[in-house]
Scaffold this motif. Structure first.
Motif, short mmCIF file in Angstrom:
data_model
loop_
_atom_site.label_atom_id
_atom_site.label_comp_id
_atom_site.label_asym_id
_atom_site.label_seq_id
_atom_site.Cartn_x
_atom_site.Cartn_y
_atom_site.Cartn_z
N LEU A 1 0.91 -1.28 -0.15
CA LEU A 1 0.03 0.28 -0.01
C LEU A 1 0.80 0.79 -0.31
N THR A 2 2.00 0.85 -0.38
CA THR A 2 3.02 1.83 0.17
C THR A 2 4.08 2.24 -1.55
N ASP A 3 3.33 1.58 -2.63
CA ASP A 3 4.25 1.08 -3.01
C ASP A 3 3.25 2.09 -4.54
N GLU A 4 3.59 3.83 -4.89
CA GLU A 4 2.84 4.17 -5.92
C GLU A 4 2.48 3.73 -7.34
N GLN A 5 3.21 3.02 -7.36
CA GLN A 5 2.50 1.92 -8.78
C GLN A 5 1.80 1.40 -8.70
N SER A 6 1.56 0.67 -7.20
CA SER A 6 0.70 -0.10 -7.21
C SER A 6 -1.15 0.16 -6.80
N VAL A 7 -0.76 1.54 -6.13
CA VAL A 7 -1.55 2.36 -5.45
C VAL A 7 -2.39 2.89 -7.17
N GLY A 8 -1.80 4.09 -7.70
CA GLY A 8 -1.81 4.40 -8.60
C GLY A 8 -2.75 3.41 -9.47
N THR A 9 -2.31 2.22 -9.96
CA THR A 9 -2.58 1.46 -10.73
C THR A 9 -4.53 0.83 -9.98
N PHE A 10 -4.70 1.14 -8.19
CA PHE A 10 -5.90 0.67 -8.27
C PHE A 10 -6.68 1.86 -8.39
N ALA A 11 -5.96 2.37 -8.67
CA ALA A 11 -7.12 4.39 -8.54
C ALA A 11 -7.45 3.99 -10.23
N ALA A 12 -6.96 3.69 -11.07
CA ALA A 12 -7.17 3.59 -11.68
C ALA A 12 -8.35 2.93 -12.67
N VAL A 13 -8.87 2.13 -11.98
CA VAL A 13 -9.44 0.46 -12.08
C VAL A 13 -10.88 0.46 -11.08
N ILE A 14 -9.81 1.29 -10.21
CA ILE A 14 -11.75 1.49 -9.30
C ILE A 14 -13.34 2.16 -9.47
N THR A 15 -13.11 2.28 -10.82
CA THR A 15 -14.70 2.96 -10.83
C THR A 15 -14.80 1.51 -11.78
N ALA A 16 -13.70 0.76 -12.76
CA ALA A 16 -15.09 -0.26 -13.60
C ALA A 16 -15.22 -1.18 -12.85
N ILE A 17 -14.26 -1.67 -11.20
CA ILE A 17 -15.09 -2.96 -11.09
C ILE A 17 -17.02 -2.65 -10.93
N SER A 18 -16.86 -1.86 -10.38
CA SER A 18 -18.86 -1.27 -10.64
C SER A 18 -19.34 -1.63 -11.42
N ARG A 19 -18.93 -1.30 -12.56
CA ARG A 19 -19.70 -0.83 -13.81
C ARG A 19 -18.88 -2.01 -14.80
N ASP A 20 -17.88 -2.49 -14.75
CA ASP A 20 -17.83 -4.47 -15.98
C ASP A 20 -17.88 -5.45 -15.03
N ALA A 21 -18.74 -6.00 -14.57
CA ALA A 21 -19.09 -7.09 -14.14
C ALA A 21 -17.31 -7.82 -14.53
N GLU A 22 -17.39 -7.92 -16.46
CA GLU A 22 -16.30 -9.10 -16.22
C GLU A 22 -15.29 -8.58 -15.85
N PHE A 23 -14.76 -7.10 -16.11
CA PHE A 23 -13.19 -6.99 -15.32
C PHE A 23 -13.90 -7.42 -13.95
N ALA A 24 -14.48 -6.79 -13.33
CA ALA A 24 -13.68 -6.57 -11.75
C ALA A 24 -13.40 -7.98 -11.57
N GLU A 25 -14.11 -9.34 -11.78
CA GLU A 25 -13.98 -11.03 -11.66
C GLU A 25 -12.58 -10.70 -12.28
N ALA A 26 -12.25 -10.45 -13.40
CA ALA A 26 -10.51 -10.72 -13.56
C ALA A 26 -9.86 -10.77 -12.84
N PHE A 27 -9.55 -8.73 -12.53
CA PHE A 27 -9.48 -7.90 -11.26
C PHE A 27 -9.30 -9.02 -9.69
N ARG A 28 -10.87 -8.79 -9.20
CA ARG A 28 -10.47 -10.60 -8.19
C ARG A 28 -9.58 -11.14 -8.43
N ARG A 29 -9.62 -12.11 -9.49
CA ARG A 29 -9.22 -13.10 -9.16
C ARG A 29 -7.91 -13.07 -9.63
N GLU A 30 -7.11 -12.86 -10.46
CA GLU A 30 -5.35 -12.56 -11.15
C GLU A 30 -5.14 -11.56 -10.42
#
Length: 212
Positions: free
Chosen positions: A98-127
């Motif tokens: 959680l102190t890794d800027e790249q990791s946190v920035g990546t999460f910020a870039a996809v956070i809205t998709a997790i609630s809007r895109d079921a296919e992406f959300a499933e793959a993101f949670r799994r992988e």
């Protein structure tokens, strides 16, 4: 020449350095516009490739983005210091934590998709999230085996709590995570919760007492 003996024409697969160039371009576009506005056309343009080249390797942007995210993440190591506190600090304050800027920035870039895109959300949670969640679970299971966890504590609730608290403060309060914040959450919330025996009373018990 019989049909079975005719040569099969195949297009070369995207691999090696060229594949990584496309994945790097995907991460750049993801960082610029977020997942929702990322398109295969935009990635192709950034990578100086044709869209057909991308589709030879990936069937759409879900697969492309997931592969791009995985390309910069190694398999999370499970710390084993013999202490729950130190294991948590090492895991959450190290590379990919959680102190890794790249990791946190990546999460910020996809956070809205997790609630809007079921296919992406499933793959993101799994992988992407799945391996990290398993590391946290293993840390707490080892601590439990060492006797650091009070009897009755639900590890399925406790294990993801640290990340949940830190991300809540980042997105809703605007406090960027650093080692000091993570250590305070560990010391003031996670460890007390881990060592406190849960109450056994239930809502039903309270209701029964109130009506007796």
């Amino acid at each position: 020449m019989t049909p079975s003996s005719e040569p099969v024409l195949t297009r070369p697969r995207v691999e090696g350095d060229r594949e990584q160039e496309i994945l790097d371009a995907t991460l750049e576009v993801l960082g610029d516009v977020g997942y929702d506005r990322l398109t295969m056309d935009a990635v192709a343009t950034r990578a100086k490739a044709s869209k057909a080249t991308l589709y030879r390797r990936w069937n759409g942007k879900v697969a492309l983005v997931i592969d791009a995210l995985l390309s910069v993440k190694s398999t999370p190591a499970v710390p084993d210091t013999g202490s729950l506190r130190e294991d948590l600090i090492q895991s959450f304050c190290g590379m990919g934590g959680l102190t890794d800027e790249q990791s946190v920035g990546t999460f910020a870039a996809v956070i809205t998709a997790i609630s809007r895109d079921a296919e992406f959300a499933e793959a993101f949670r799994r992988e992407v999230i799945g391996p990290k969640a398993r590391v946290a679970q293993e840390i707490f299971e080892r601590a439990d085996a060492r006797g650091e966890i009070a009897p009755g504590v639900d590890l399925s609730l406790l294990a993801p709590a640290l990340a949940g608290i830190v991300l809540h403060r980042m997105y809703l309060i605007g406090e960027l995570p650093d080692q000091d914040l993570i250590t305070r959450v560990i010391d003031q919330i996670i460890l007390p919760a881990a060592t406190c025996r849960p109450q056994t009373s239930s809502v039903n018990d309270d209701t029964t007492e109130g009506t007796s």
